[in-house]
Design a protein around this motif. Structure first.
Motif, PDB file in Angstrom:
ATOM      1  N   ASP A   1       0.858  -1.182   0.000  1.00  0.00           N
ATOM      2  CA  ASP A   1       0.000   0.000   0.000  1.00  0.00           C
ATOM      3  C   ASP A   1       0.896   1.234   0.000  1.00  0.00           C
TER       4      ASP A   1
ATOM      5  N   LYS B   1       0.395   4.261   0.248  1.00  0.00           N
ATOM      6  CA  LYS B   1       0.087   5.310   1.214  1.00  0.00           C
ATOM      7  C   LYS B   1       0.570   4.947   2.621  1.00  0.00           C
ATOM      8  N   ALA B   2       0.550   3.663   2.954  1.00  0.00           N
ATOM      9  CA  ALA B   2       0.804   3.239   4.342  1.00  0.00           C
ATOM     10  C   ALA B   2       2.136   2.531   4.557  1.00  0.00           C
TER      11      ALA B   2
ATOM     12  N   ASP C   1       5.086   4.033   6.827  1.00  0.00           N
ATOM     13  CA  ASP C   1       4.713   4.108   8.250  1.00  0.00           C
ATOM     14  C   ASP C   1       4.718   2.724   8.884  1.00  0.00           C
TER      15      ASP C   1
END
Length: 205
Positions: free
Chosen positions: A101, A103-104, A107
């Motif tokens: 992913d 976007k993630a 993190d």
């Protein structure tokens, strides 16, 4: 232990955390709808898609990592089955596609590393390469990401690939499966297949 693999001598596998869009990506490549859902862990056994008369299959392996409502023992069992499947079929697997992913993923990796853990995504990337499987990282959901180049450079850094990311286009493929934006992945797969003299399989990509 996973069962029911088609008797095929060539395979491309899709592997990654739960809910990163592997099944959606499979649908883009095959035109066939697989079981998907917002709840992580819907796919618990591999989905295979093969063609009559073709010695080739796409395989969507179950998601690994955290799954809501799934206890740690079950998660570890699924991960062990994935590792065993890849080891058992490493000779047939022409390319491993690690779906993350966009976007993630940074993190998630940093959170695990801050706890002294090896992040699953990083571990799987190196495992695929260690067993001799050419690996492409499909960085999905990039339509939701700002500062794309910075994010992709950061991912390369976490995977141990010296930046900038653009020199790894046969390994890093920014895509948005839900929007049908998969050209970078298709190009990377074509490169990997050509290097293995499997131009006969380009029709499926």
């Amino acid at each position: 232990m996973f069962e029911g693999r088609p008797d095929r001598g060539a395979e491309i596998v899709f592997v990654g955390r739960s809910n990163v869009g592997k099944s959606t990506l499979m649908r883009e490549f095959t035109g066939h709808t697989f079981t998907t859902g917002k709840k992580p862990g819907v796919t618990r056994s591999p989905n295979h898609y093969d063609w009559a008369g073709a010695d080739f299959t796409f395989t969507d392996l179950p998601g690994f990592g955290f799954m809501e409502g799934v206890d740690e023992e079950a998660r570890e069992a699924i991960k062990d089955d994935i590792v065993r499947y890849i080891e058992d079929h490493s000779e047939e697997i022409l390319v491993g596609v690690l779906v993350v992913d966009g976007k993630a993923v940074i993190d998630i990796i940093d959170r695990h590393e801050s706890r002294g853990e090896i992040p699953h995504d990083v571990e799987m990337f190196h495992f695929l390469r260690e067993v001799g499987i050419p690996t492409v990282v499909a960085v999905n959901k990039m339509d939701k990401v700002e500062e794309r180049d910075d994010r992709l450079d950061a991912l390369c850094d976490r995977l141990g690939l010296p930046g900038p990311w653009q020199q790894w286009r046969d390994t890093i493929a920014p895509i948005s499966a839900k929007r049908g934006q998969t050209a970078p992945l298709r190009e990377a797969l074509e490169t990997q297949l050509r290097e293995q003299h499997r131009d006969d399989l380009l029709q499926f990509i």
